[in-house]
Design a protein around this motif. Structure first.
Motif, short mmCIF file in Angstrom:
data_model
loop_
_atom_site.label_atom_id
_atom_site.label_comp_id
_atom_site.label_asym_id
_atom_site.label_seq_id
_atom_site.Cartn_x
_atom_site.Cartn_y
_atom_site.Cartn_z
N SER A 249 18.16 43.98 9.45
CA SER A 249 17.15 44.84 8.84
C SER A 249 17.31 46.31 9.25
N MET A 250 18.04 46.60 10.28
CA MET A 250 18.22 47.95 10.76
C MET A 250 19.59 48.07 11.43
N PRO A 251 20.11 49.27 11.59
CA PRO A 251 21.49 49.43 12.10
C PRO A 251 21.71 48.82 13.48
N THR A 507 24.80 62.21 7.32
CA THR A 507 25.08 61.08 6.43
C THR A 507 23.82 60.64 5.71
N LEU A 508 22.74 60.49 6.44
CA LEU A 508 21.48 60.08 5.82
C LEU A 508 20.96 61.15 4.86
N LEU A 509 21.14 62.43 5.22
CA LEU A 509 20.69 63.52 4.34
C LEU A 509 21.49 63.58 3.07
N PRO A 526 17.88 52.29 -0.51
CA PRO A 526 18.13 52.35 0.93
C PRO A 526 19.62 52.21 1.23
N LEU A 527 20.03 52.85 2.28
CA LEU A 527 21.42 52.76 2.72
C LEU A 527 21.60 51.47 3.51
N VAL A 532 25.65 52.72 8.24
CA VAL A 532 25.09 53.87 8.95
C VAL A 532 25.93 54.14 10.19
N PRO A 533 26.39 55.37 10.41
CA PRO A 533 27.10 55.69 11.66
C PRO A 533 26.16 55.55 12.85
#
Length: 750
Positions: A249-251, A507-509, A526-527, A532-533
């Motif tokens: 669910s998250m990096p 990256t997120l921006l 959503p990415l 995600v780095p």
């Protein structure tokens, strides 16, 4: 005729006496014992007088006896004997009937004085039964006196009541006996419930108290780690699994895209990478949300408090064990007088009824004699003082050189492993070089120290303490060298985090800008967390290194026992018949149990657990499994493959030397954790403290948001250095006074 008449008169007097006695016994049943004695003495005196008168009359009648008179006298004697026997039987029957009637009747027939005397006799018999084992009597006399005392107590215990009180007293006595039996059975049950108690007793009977002290220490360590595992598993791991965000669910809970292809390979999992790295076993998996789940559970605060309570609980348990051992050692008194006499005449346990238990007891007594003989020989030994001092100085110089060389080797290997970590296509040895070198040093240096220590020729107990101290210095030097080299790697990762943090932000921006488009108001997709780095997460890196070091130490220990003890014992046992020399008496012979190496291995491993549990919460569970398997595996190896030491010696009355080393390693393992909590910033994208400047800020956050304002002010005042320093000085002064009182008490006991 006159003689016959005197006999008839004598018979009448005896009958009158018996009738009078029976009447007096019936009439005096309610009188006291003193009046009975007086009456009995008076009757005896009357009987004596009557006997004297009868003898005088006989003398008068013995003037000229004829043959007919003699024959008649003989017949009368025979008839008199028969009559006397019948009279004696009647007397005994009467006495038995009177005693049974008095026992069966109520207590109204017994006076207060008789009850008091009877109670006193019962108490004396009970005291005799309880102290029978300490009497310097023969066994036959002990058994006969014990049976008589038990019969007396069973017969007269119920007679100490009055009327209805007799039944109540009998019921109380019955319940008291059952309660004593229940306590004895419960104590036996508690002994049976102590884990591995019989195994340790069996080892002690064959190898002495010194080897058994290691297994007692191992059992104690297992109990401590079981409590620590319950704390961490119940308050940190289970809440995160049940109420936290799920995997993927998250990096921080997802394997990166570049690592997913090899995340399930055995070589990757063996290095604790892949899916194991992104699991609840390590620090980086836990979320930084202040509350999770419907319970609003404060996971970051729980993680911090549990990490600190691990050290607090361990410190409390170690100090408590040291105090209890010290009290036991001072309460035992002086047992050094007449050692061999005590062992010869008081060692055997006569309650043993099992042949196997008897064999173990025999082996234990034999071993204790060997221990005492060695102590006596060492106390009476003469030696050349100057030569002994020179050899001891030489041995210490050689051991210091070994310690310095091992520390330099570990530092060199760790620095080289950092260069290997930046390379690709690195082999298995390069990836595990640090663990292999540290395990080999821990395996080969203790035997080398033991060989050098042969120059010193200490008493076995003193030599064991020196050996423990040297191996402790080796392990501690290796550990701190490893940590210092690891801190250089942590500093590099902290410098790398700043770059990765900027890359992640951009990256997120850019993903947000590209998904929104020109003037679009739609929500961007959503990415994927795998794309995600993310930063290096230095806490997880430290946890992985400590877990790998612990697992490699476990494997090396088991392989050493299997190859160095079991296979060696099998070779000596089966090849001794066809070899050129005696393998059992010469080289290689059977292995002895290495007490110092095993004890220091346990202490060193526990220091790694204390230090690594903050960065890898699942490490305590691994250690619980290790200690559980070690108890069975090492007990089997000792009983099947090892032989007792050539110089058997008795362990100290307490294990405070082991506890002192454990307390020292606890303090030294706390220092790196305290340094990282107070000085280093946590990783920005992993762990429960991400997003904060320091880890301890979670306490301030909880106080400000969850407590009233006056509580926050109180904590701010308490945290003032001007108040903390005097409090510390006060605690130190109190500790000094307590230690002075303890020393004074010890002097009084000595």
């Amino acid at each position: 005729k006159t003689g016959r008449a005197s006999r008839l008169e004598r018979k009448k007097q005896e009958k009158d006496k018996e009738e009078d006695e029976s009447k007096e016994e019936d009439s005096c049943s309610q009188q006291n014992r003193a009046s009975r004695k007086k009456n009995y003495q008076q009757k005896n005196s009357d009987g004596k007088k009557a006997g004297e008168e009868g003898s005088r009359q006989r003398e008068r009648g013995k003037k000229a006896p004829t043959k007919d008179q003699k024959e008649s006298e003989n017949k009368e004697k025979k008839t008199n004997k028969k009559e006397k026997e019948g009279d004696d039987k009647q007397k005994t029957d009467r006495k038995n009937s009177t005693t049974t009637s008095s026992n069966s009747s109520d207590e109204e027939s017994l006076s207060e004085e008789e009850l008091a005397m009877l109670m006193e006799q019962v108490e004396q018999k009970k005291k005799l039964i309880s102290t029978m084992r300490n009497k310097p009597w023969r066994m036959m006399k002990k058994l006969s006196v014990l049976r008589e005392a038990q019969a007396f107590v069973e017969k007269f215990e119920g007679a100490l009541g009055k009327g209805k009180g007799k039944k109540l007293y009998a019921y109380k006595m019955m319940m008291a006996k059952k309660w004593v039996k229940f306590k004895r059975d419960f104590d036996n049950f508690k002994t049976q419930c102590i884990p591995w108690e019989m195994k340790i007793k069996e080892v002690e009977s064959h190898f002495g108290s010194s080897v058994a002290s290691y297994f007692i220490f191992l059992r104690w360590m297992y109990g401590v780690n079981l409590v620590l595992f319950g704390l961490i598993f119940g308050l940190v791991i289970i809440p995160e699994i049940l109420m936290g965000m799920p995997y993927g669910s998250m990096p921080r809970k997802t394997v990166p895209r570049a690592e997913q292809a090899t995340a399930m390979d055995f070589s990757v999992l063996w290095d604790f990478e892949g899916y194991i790295k992104y699991s609840a076993l390590f620090y980086g998996y836990y979320n930084n949300q202040r509350t999770i789940g419907w319970l609003k559970y404060r996971l970051p605060m729980a993680y911090f408090t549990v990490g600190i309570s691990v050290f607090g609980y361990s410190l409390m348990v170690v100090i408590r064990s040291m105090a209890r051992n010290a009290n036991e050692s001072t309460a035992d008194g002086d047992d050094d007088n007449f050692i061999f006499s005590w062992k010869m005449f008081t060692s055997w346990d006569y309650l043993i009824g099992n042949p196997e238990t008897a064999d173990n007891k025999f082996a234990s007594i034999t071993t204790s004699f060997k221990e005492s003989i060695v102590d006596e020989q060492e106390s009476n030994k003469d030696e050349n003082i100057h030569l002994r001092r020179f050899l001891r100085v030489l041995a210490n110089v050689l051991i210091i050189c070994c310690l310095c060389g091992s520390g330099y080797l570990i530092y060199f290997v760790v620095k080289r492993s950092q260069t290997f970590s930046k390379m690709q296509n690195v082999g298995w040895y390069e990836r595990n070089e640090v663990e292999i070198v540290m395990s080999l040093l821990g395996m080969f240096c203790p035997p080398l120290f033991e060989t050098i220590a042969a120059l010193e020729n200490y008493h076995p107990r003193i030599g064991l303490k020196w050996q423990l101290g040297r191996i402790f210095a080796l392990f501690l030097g290796n550990l701190y060298t490893f940590l210092l080299a690891l801190m250089d790697d942590v500093n590099e990762k902290l410098a790398e985090e700043d770059v990765v943090k900027n890359i992640t932000h951009w990256t997120l921006l850019s993903h947000h800008n590209s998904s929104v488009g020109n003037g679009s108001t739609a929500t961007p997709p959503p990415l994927d967390p795998a794309d995600v780095p993310r930063g290096p997460c230095w806490e997880t890196t430290v946890g992985i290194e400590i877990v790998r070091l612990t697992v490699s130490d476990i494997l090396v220990t088991y392989i050493t026992i299997l190859v160095g003890d079991f296979i060696r014992a099998c070779f000596v046992r089966f090849m001794n018949y066809c070899w050129c020399w005696d393998l059992e008496a010469g080289f290689p012979s059977y292995a002895e149990f290495d007490i110092s190496g095993n004890v220091l291995g346990l202490i060193f491993n526990q220091g790694m657990i204390w230090m690594g549990s903050f960065y890898a919460p699942g490490l305590v569970g691994i250690n619980v499994l290790r200690l559980l398997t070690s108890m069975y595996f090492q007990c089997w190896a000792v009983m099947s493959s090892n032989v007792p030491h050539a110089r058997v010696f008795k362990a100290s009355k307490s294990n405070n030397f082991y506890m002192g080393l454990l307390l020292l390693i606890l303090f030294l393992s706390l220092l790196p954790v305290a340094y990282t909590i107070m000085s280093l910033p946590p990783s920005f994208d992993c762990g429960p403290f991400s997003g904060k400047k320091r880890m301890y800020e979670v306490i301030q956050e909880t106080i400000e948001l969850d407590f009233p304002l006056f509580v926050a002010k109180i904590f701010s005042y308490v945290a003032n250095p001007g108040l903390i320093i005097p409090a510390i000085l006060l605690m130190v002064s109190i500790a000094i006074k307590i230690s002075e009182r303890a020393v004074a008490k010890l002097y009084r006991q000595l």
